[in-house]
Design a protein around this motif. Structure first.
Motif, PDB file in Angstrom:
ATOM      1  N   ARG A 217      22.396 -78.341  86.321  1.00 14.75           N
ATOM      2  CA  ARG A 217      22.333 -77.083  85.586  1.00 14.75           C
ATOM      3  C   ARG A 217      23.418 -76.396  86.482  1.00 14.75           C
ATOM      4  O   ARG A 217      23.590 -76.648  87.740  1.00 14.75           O
ATOM      5  CB  ARG A 217      20.956 -76.279  85.882  1.00 14.75           C
ATOM      6  CG  ARG A 217      19.971 -77.239  85.755  1.00 14.75           C
ATOM      7  CD  ARG A 217      18.544 -76.540  84.871  1.00 14.75           C
ATOM      8  NE  ARG A 217      17.583 -77.394  84.933  1.00 14.75           N
ATOM      9  CZ  ARG A 217      17.001 -77.834  83.681  1.00 14.75           C
ATOM     10  NH1 ARG A 217      17.708 -77.605  82.614  1.00 14.75           N
ATOM     11  NH2 ARG A 217      15.977 -78.628  83.777  1.00 14.75           N
ATOM     12  N   CYS A 218      24.146 -75.707  85.669  1.00 15.12           N
ATOM     13  CA  CYS A 218      25.359 -75.009  86.269  1.00 15.12           C
ATOM     14  C   CYS A 218      25.398 -73.478  86.033  1.00 15.12           C
ATOM     15  O   CYS A 218      26.170 -73.052  84.866  1.00 15.12           O
ATOM     16  CB  CYS A 218      26.741 -75.715  85.724  1.00 15.12           C
ATOM     17  SG  CYS A 218      28.226 -75.201  86.025  1.00 15.12           S
ATOM     18  N   PRO A 219      25.040 -72.498  86.755  1.00 17.58           N
ATOM     19  CA  PRO A 219      25.015 -71.322  86.464  1.00 17.58           C
ATOM     20  C   PRO A 219      26.419 -70.744  86.435  1.00 17.58           C
ATOM     21  O   PRO A 219      26.780 -69.772  85.167  1.00 17.58           O
ATOM     22  CB  PRO A 219      24.441 -70.595  87.813  1.00 17.58           C
ATOM     23  CG  PRO A 219      23.824 -71.382  88.460  1.00 17.58           C
ATOM     24  CD  PRO A 219      24.359 -73.019  88.009  1.00 17.58           C
TER      25      PRO A 219
ATOM     26  N   GLN B 233      27.900 -70.449  82.892  1.00 14.42           N
ATOM     27  CA  GLN B 233      27.393 -69.047  82.036  1.00 14.42           C
ATOM     28  C   GLN B 233      28.385 -67.976  82.126  1.00 14.42           C
ATOM     29  O   GLN B 233      27.880 -66.849  81.487  1.00 14.42           O
ATOM     30  CB  GLN B 233      25.866 -68.614  82.475  1.00 14.42           C
ATOM     31  CG  GLN B 233      24.939 -69.716  82.627  1.00 14.42           C
ATOM     32  CD  GLN B 233      23.682 -69.478  81.938  1.00 14.42           C
ATOM     33  OE1 GLN B 233      23.614 -68.858  81.040  1.00 14.42           O
ATOM     34  NE2 GLN B 233      22.729 -70.466  82.120  1.00 14.42           N
TER      35      GLN B 233
ATOM     36  N   ASP C 288      18.331 -77.323  74.342  1.00 17.55           N
ATOM     37  CA  ASP C 288      19.020 -76.223  73.816  1.00 17.55           C
ATOM     38  C   ASP C 288      19.940 -75.420  74.464  1.00 17.55           C
ATOM     39  O   ASP C 288      20.900 -74.766  73.882  1.00 17.55           O
ATOM     40  CB  ASP C 288      17.767 -75.260  73.093  1.00 17.55           C
ATOM     41  CG  ASP C 288      16.779 -74.779  73.993  1.00 17.55           C
ATOM     42  OD1 ASP C 288      17.053 -75.280  75.241  1.00 17.55           O
ATOM     43  OD2 ASP C 288      15.939 -74.097  73.618  1.00 17.55           O
TER      44      ASP C 288
ATOM     45  N   GLY D 153      25.504 -73.462  75.396  1.00 22.39           N
ATOM     46  CA  GLY D 153      26.539 -73.261  76.180  1.00 22.39           C
ATOM     47  C   GLY D 153      27.803 -74.075  75.373  1.00 22.39           C
ATOM     48  O   GLY D 153      28.966 -73.557  75.306  1.00 22.39           O
TER      49      GLY D 153
ATOM     50  N   LEU E 275      29.304 -71.800  72.621  1.00 24.26           N
ATOM     51  CA  LEU E 275      29.875 -70.667  73.278  1.00 24.26           C
ATOM     52  C   LEU E 275      31.161 -71.174  73.456  1.00 24.26           C
ATOM     53  O   LEU E 275      32.202 -70.451  73.221  1.00 24.26           O
ATOM     54  CB  LEU E 275      29.044 -70.210  74.456  1.00 24.26           C
ATOM     55  CG  LEU E 275      29.393 -68.559  74.964  1.00 24.26           C
ATOM     56  CD1 LEU E 275      29.394 -67.768  73.685  1.00 24.26           C
ATOM     57  CD2 LEU E 275      28.494 -68.383  76.371  1.00 24.26           C
TER      58      LEU E 275
ATOM     59  N   ARG F 158       7.038 -77.926  78.225  1.00 23.94           N
ATOM     60  CA  ARG F 158       7.326 -76.572  78.163  1.00 23.94           C
ATOM     61  C   ARG F 158       6.738 -75.898  77.119  1.00 23.94           C
ATOM     62  O   ARG F 158       5.343 -75.739  77.231  1.00 23.94           O
ATOM     63  CB  ARG F 158       8.761 -76.472  78.017  1.00 23.94           C
ATOM     64  CG  ARG F 158       9.782 -76.974  79.073  1.00 23.94           C
ATOM     65  CD  ARG F 158      10.998 -76.576  79.167  1.00 23.94           C
ATOM     66  NE  ARG F 158      11.665 -77.258  78.177  1.00 23.94           N
ATOM     67  CZ  ARG F 158      13.294 -77.032  78.242  1.00 23.94           C
ATOM     68  NH1 ARG F 158      13.700 -76.304  78.941  1.00 23.94           N
ATOM     69  NH2 ARG F 158      13.857 -77.871  77.254  1.00 23.94           N
TER      70      ARG F 158
END
Ligand code: ADP
Length: 755
Positions: A75-77, A80, A106, A111, A114, A197
């Motif tokens: 996961r790579c903030p 964002q 998703d 990402g 975008l 989830r």
């Protein structure tokens, strides 16, 4: 210039990601593109350097069966942020990569989209800043994207399945089966918490597959008019115990909540059960084992065909239009507008959050809703009282042909669902032998308790097809027991028997009753159904064994010829070849020619000369009567000289055995449920001629094909449908199995002169 693509895995890992990676890399190379792996998801894209590495044909060798993702995920903030994405664009541009296959959930796919949208803008800024040349920017004015959904939760709108969901379902089913046996020994209740989830897919499907007693999911909170759900749950569990059941399993999805949006935790359920039942209740939270381990055959095949499609989509996509998502609908790979699917997925989550459960269920789709409805009936501990005035049908149920894992699940569902509607189910032992010898009994509700996970056939089965004087005996049994309808859960001989009864109707009026054939055969060779019960289990059994064989082969430079079942139908052979990465598969449908064998030997020799350490050839048992498995092995052994040796593995009956895979159990339940409904409908309609039909899913629809028509669609000599959907997968199998196309130019010195 040559098109350059990048591939990454991002977000939560899912079993099958490696199979997708392998397919993406090889399809790209096969199509003449170059391909780079971006390690550690978007983090590697931003870091650049050796986190973005060119891939060759062989860099993805030996990973098909591995869980997780060999190129890492994260996961790579930073991604964002706009600056983070600008750095990513710079790294891609420097390597002249302008096409991406993103394997993730998703979040990762959003990402990617975008990045595509901002690409031109970010490129222009990089040019302005002097970070990249205008020339380079000009060559890569747009980015094309294809997304593959890697998520064990099966929570993406638009695709029937996501990569990893089938494997997770296997892990859960295995665990719940194991818990059930200890629960039954101690007469204890267990709460099992599963992942997902905001999606109840894993919970609902595992509950159907394992025969769990109660399930709680986010999309459809428990709701009873006159009492709280806790009391109702305890009541159902208590009455089950009273009727003789020894175990009680409640499956709780991690995102489960009540009507008011309060979370229903597994601890809460445990407490409610202890209070209501007055006994010790244990919790098992399955956690990350659900994500781990080797992918199932289905996940490997799904990932493989979707990976190839993703590459073709990126190579042909117009980057100005939407990003694409590759999905599977009704057994067919499809290209979908990525952002629309993401939007709808987020809508489901929002609906659950705001308490609009009807909308959430609506968006999850028909198949999910039906499964949930069926589950609610199956979990009832005791049948409803019959509706006054409703005719109680007497329905005979039997197995026929060879045993297929999942037959018991089908019979269990038929018995329970029919009994719940007030009908009487008569179990017929050993297929048509039971009808001929008057060997039948009346099922009770608890008579099928615990049958869901059992392999084999508890009723017994046989290949007996009635003939001559048998007809009289069958007619007499049907009449004496006043049987109104028959359900045959079985394979080829069951279908043949049904056809005979149909043809003998004029002579034996007793045969003029509705008969439904439910497809159950590991061979998957039945007309009117794309999938038969048992085939997925067999495929997984083959895949597991071949994984082991491959390990032993690597250790000693060996080539294996593996013979699999299927009679004249190559389904198991082709699908297991895709799932295990076999280099060659021999099918009766294609025939086996000497010239092909000669080519195969040359390819093997070339491969082993270039460092290959194992060879795997899969032969369908009926591929060719003369070019037998022994013959092939002898031929290859003789021709290989000292380069490699050849061994045979005939897998045999292990393919018919074993606990049914979740897919087979769920298919069994769905088919049986609809069969019972259809019999009622026919009874109400009272057609002059009672229908005799074969049921099954075809292109996503549940169909009933009249037996005579079904048989016309079937090859009478080789006992398989004339048109078989899976034959379309052969080009993918062939492409992936070829040796590294880049060594084609190399002149090989064969170890010995081939034929
Ligand atoms: P998943 O892809 O499994 O849903 P996440 O939602 O954690 O997992 O997303 C994985 C990564 O994808 C994030 O760490 C981030 O780098 C990137 N990402 C997710 N959502 C976005 C977004 N809206 N915009 C840009 N990048 C995103």
């Amino acid at each position: 210039m040559t098109k350059r693509l990048g591939v990454l895995t991002s977000g939560g890992d899912a079993p099958g990601m490696n199979a997708a990676l392998r397919a993406v890399v090889r399809a790209a190379l096969d199509r003449g593109a170059e391909i780079y792996a971006i390690y550690e998801g978007y983090r590697g894209m931003i870091a650049g350097g050796d986190q973005i590495r060119p891939m060759t044909w062989n860099s993805v060798g030996g990973i098909l069966q591995r869980g997780g993702t060999v190129i890492g995920t994260a996961r790579c903030p930073d991604f964002q942020t706009r600056d983070g994405r600008k750095q990513a664009v710079r790294n891609l541009l420097e390597r002249e990569i302008d096409g991406l296959v993103v394997i993730g959930g998703d979040g990762s796919l959003t990402g990617a989209n975008l990045l595509r949208q901002e690409w031109a803008e970010l490129v222009a800024e990089l040019v302005d800043e002097g970070a990249v040349s205008a020339d380079l920017a000009e060559r890569h004015r747009a980015l094309s994207i294809a997304g593959l959904v890697g998520s064990i939760d099966n929570d993406m709108y638009g695709t029937d399945m996501t990569i990893g969901a089938d494997t997770a379902l296997h892990r859960i089913t295995d665990a719940v089966d194991a818990i059930t046996s200890t629960a039954a020994s101690h007469q204890r209740a267990f709460v099992v918490e599963v992942m997902g989830r905001r999606c109840g897919y894993l919970a609902v499907m595992s509950a159907i597959a394992t025969g769990a007693e109660w399930v709680l999911i986010p999309e459809s909170p428990p709701d009873f008019e006159h009492e709280d759900w806790q009391a109702r749950m305890c009541e159902v569990l208590r009455s089950g115990l009273k009727m003789g059941r020894r175990d009680n399993i409640v499956i709780v999805a991690e995102g489960a909540q009540d009507r008011h949006g309060n979370p229903i935790t597994s601890e809460y359920v445990r407490q409610a059960l202890e209070d209501g039942l007055g006994e010790d209740v244990r919790i098992t939270v399955l956690g990350h084992v659900q994500r781990g381990g080797s992918p199932t055959a289905y996940d490997r095949i799904l990932s493989t065909i979707m990976g190839v499609e993703a590459v073709d989509a990126v190579l042909s996509a117009d980057p100005a239009t939407d990003s694409l998502m590759i999905g599977i609908q009704n057994n067919k790979v499809v290209r979908l507008p990525l952002m629309e699917c993401v939007k709808k997925t987020l809508e489901i989550n929002a609906a659950i959050k705001s308490g609009d459960y009807d909308k959430a269920m609506q968006l999850r789709g028909r198949s999910f809703r039906t499964a949930f409805e069926i589950l609610r009936t199956l979990t009832r501990a005791a049948p409803h009282a019959p509706t006054p005035g409703q005719k109680r049908l007497r329905i005979g149920v039997m197995n026929a042909s060879g045993p297929a894992p999942g037959m018991n699940a089908a019979v269990r569902a038929a018995v329970r669902l029919a009994a719940d509607r007030g009908h009487v189910l008569l179990g017929i032992r050993r297929g048509f032998r039971g009808l001929i010898n008057d060997d039948l009994f009346e099922f009770e509700w608890m008579g099928v308790n615990g049958w869901a996970p059992m392999g084999g056939s508890e009723l017994g089965t046989s290949r007996k097809v009635p003939d001559g004087k048998d007809y009289y005996a069958v007619a007499r049994t049907l009449e004496e027991h006043r049987i109104d309808a028959l359900v045959i859960v079985g394979g080829w001989s069951g279908y043949e028997a049904a056809l005979r009864l149909y043809q003998e109707r004029d002579n034996y009026p007793a045969f003029n009753i509705p008969i439904i054939c439910i497809p159950a055969s590991i061979n998957n060779n039945l007309p009117g159904a794309q999938h038969s019960i048992g085939a997925d289990t067999a495929l997984n059994s083959i895949t597991e064994v071949v994984d082991k064989i491959k390990q032993s082969a690597v250790a000693s430079n060996r080539c294996f010829v593996v013979e699999v079942m299927g009679r004249y139908c190559g389904y198991l052979a082709l699908m297991s070849a895709i799932a295990t990465g076999a280099e060659r598969v021999y099918l009766h449908e294609e025939g086996v020619r000497l010239a092909d064998l000669q080519q195969d030997i040359q390819q093997l020799i070339k491969g082993f000369n270039h460092g290959k350490r194992l060879g795997l050839l899969i032969r369908s048992e009926g591929a060719n009567p003369l070019y037998t498995t022994q013959f092939l092995a002898a031929l290859f052994e003789e021709e290989s000289g000292d380069l490699f040796n050849v061994r045979i593995s005939v897998l045999g009956h292990l393919q018919q055995g074993g606990d049914p895979a979740p897919f087979d159990r769920i298919l069994a339940v769905r088919l049986a449920a609809r069969a019972v409904e259809r019999l009622e409908e026919w009874h109400a309609e009272q057609p002059d001629e009672a229908p005799i039909v074969c049921m099954g899913y075809q292109h996503g629809e549940l169909t009933f094909t009249p037996i005579d028509e079904a048989m016309r669609m079937t090859d009478p000599v080789y006992h398989r449908p004339k048109k078989q959907w899976w034959m379309d997968l052969r080009p993918v199998a062939r492409m992936l199995a070829q040796p590294d196309p880049s060594i084609d130019g190399v002149e090989d010195e064969p170890a010995v002169q081939p034929l």
